[in-house]
Design an enzyme around this catalytic site. Structure first.
Site, PDB file in Angstrom:
ATOM      1  CG  ASP A  11      37.489  35.954  45.069  1.00  0.00           C
ATOM      2  OD1 ASP A  11      37.924  35.554  44.089  1.00  0.00           O
ATOM      3  OD2 ASP A  11      36.179  36.133  45.139  1.00  0.00           O
ATOM      4  CG  ASP A 107      38.782  38.199  40.574  1.00  0.00           C
ATOM      5  OD1 ASP A 107      39.766  37.376  40.394  1.00  0.00           O
ATOM      6  OD2 ASP A 107      37.679  37.604  40.978  1.00  0.00           O
ATOM      7  CD  GLU A 108      41.345  34.507  43.110  1.00  0.00           C
ATOM      8  OE1 GLU A 108      41.821  33.792  44.212  1.00  0.00           O
ATOM      9  OE2 GLU A 108      41.363  34.215  41.950  1.00  0.00           O
TER      10      GLU A 108
HETATM   11 MG   LIG Z   1      36.358  36.336  41.923  1.00  0.00          MG
END
Ligand SMILES: [Mg+2]
Length: 411
Positions: A11, A107-108
């Protein structure tokens, strides 16, 4: 016995704000908030740097509140294309370590490193290398959670890795209860604020409290969701990561969460018209037309769910707005219960090749087709707001609010 899986969730830290800082190094070390339009009342913080977070700035806060908490905050407008590019670059780094990479959000990303320890060392060592590589290639700091399944990896990342200086944490079936059960119930994956409220009323304060309830009582109350929560509380997750190319497209769809609850039929139908136009456009862009249309409507009341999800075959395959919309309208008028609406969605499925159709004596299909083609040309050249249904100018229209967005955010 199958080998124990090693699933990682990586992440990115304060992703949008970090990308902006890489882009403009003068922002480094300063409180930065990526924000829609701070001048507008509805400017909302999409991401905050850790310096801004230290002042209490949070994602989802209105700009004015953010400014009140941190007067020297620097507002930056979002650049979705930059974030997408950076996210893809991170995927390329991950793919050097395993061919099983599954993006979970911008974003993961999940990585399946099962059986890779000869190559990269133990998962902890592999994680260290991955974090290092991403930092070198993109300037972005990540955190990694490791688990035996995606749920454990996600919990390890969100609840622990983010707070560790080494940005890494491992959960296993064996240590899950010891680490996770003492946490407050709201921090369990899948528990939103409403569910937290319900559970607290049942005297469930920690994840352990939930885990100790009989599974059947949760299933009885919330059905599949209840069962899922119980499994989450126990760190059990039967899902498998499905990497690789997305399956060939079976349908095209589009949905919208409304900025307020809609109650007037006219307003709702305006949005349905806009959604249908978008879906038809997408189908045409793929060179397809749909044989079945599906309409979805979600009511505004969480406690007493309302709305519907229904489909209907079109009289004949189509991708023109004028041919699809009447069926959408029919579905809506037949199934809407008149209660406030929070979200709407339309999709076309049973996609067929666009240029094979039955010629009809009674409607001049070539005419609607050439109209659609002309609309598409204008749109491709001048954007989605150059030519539109006049209804979009009426109260309730969402076209202009949404036109400037990718995935719900500005470009
Ligand atoms: Mg994040």
């Amino acid at each position: 016995m199958k080998p124990q899986k090693s699933i990682l969730l990586a992440d990115a830290e304060s992703f949008y704000a970090s990308v902006e800082t890489v882009h403009d190094p003068s922002l480094r070390g300063k409180p930065v908030a990526v924000c829609g339009d701070p001048a507008l009342r509805h400017g909302i913080v999409l991401a905050a740097s850790k310096e801004a977070k230290a002042y209490g700035v949070k994602t989802g806060q209105p700009a004015w509140e953010c400014r009140r908490l941190c007067p020297e905050v620097i507002f930056v407008r979002p650049h979705m294309s930059r974030y997408l590019e950076c996210s893809l670059e991170m995927t390329r780094v991950f793919e050097q370590f395993t061919d099983r990479v599954v993006p979970y959000s911008i974003d993961e990303q999940f990585l399946d490193l099962t059986g890779c320890s000869r190559l990269w060392g133990e998962p902890r060592e592999a994680a260290r290398r991955i974090l290092q590589q991403v930092l070198e290639r993109t300037g972005i700091r990540c955190r990694i959670g490791l688990g035996e399944n995606p749920l454990q990896a996600k919990m390890a990342c969100d609840r622990f890795a983010k707070k560790r200086t080494d940005a890494f944490f491992e959960l296993t079936g064996a240590n899950y209860a010891a680490h996770v059960w003492p946490l407050p119930i709201g921090s369990l994956f899948g528990v939103g604020s409403r569910m937290e409220h319900h559970l607290r009323r049942m005297a469930v304060r920690t994840i352990g409290d939930l885990a100790r309830l009989p599974r059947e009582s949760l299933t009885r109350r919330w059905g599949v969701n209840g069962r899922l929560l119980w499994l989450n509380a126990h760190g059990i997750d039967y899902s498998t990561l499905q990497p690789g190319k997305p399956a060939p497209q079976k349908g095209v769809g589009h949905c919208a969460t409304l900025p307020r609850d809609y109650i007037s039929r006219q307003e709702i139908e305006t949005v349905l018209l806009e959604l249908t136009a978008e879906v038809c456009y997408r189908a045409r862009a793929l060179g397809k037309m749909g044989t079945t249309v599906h309409a979805y409507c979600r009511g505004a009341d969480f406690d007493r769910p309302s709305g519907f999800s229904r489909q209907q075959k079109l009289p004949e395959p189509a991708a023109a707005l004028s041919a699809v919309y009447p069926t959408v309208q029919q579905l809506f008028r037949r199934h809407w219960d008149g209660r406030p609406v929070r979200a709407l969605g339309i999709s076309l499925s049973g996609l067929a090749d666009r240029h094979c159709y039955q010629l009809s004596l009674f409607n001049r299909r070539e005419l609607t087709d050439s109209l659609s083609a002309a609309v598409d040309q204008v749109r491709e050249r001048y954007g989605p707001t150059a030519l539109f249904q006049a209804a979009s100018l009426t109260q309730g229209g969402q076209l202009f609010a949404r036109a400037n967005m990718i995935g719900g955010h500005s470009r």
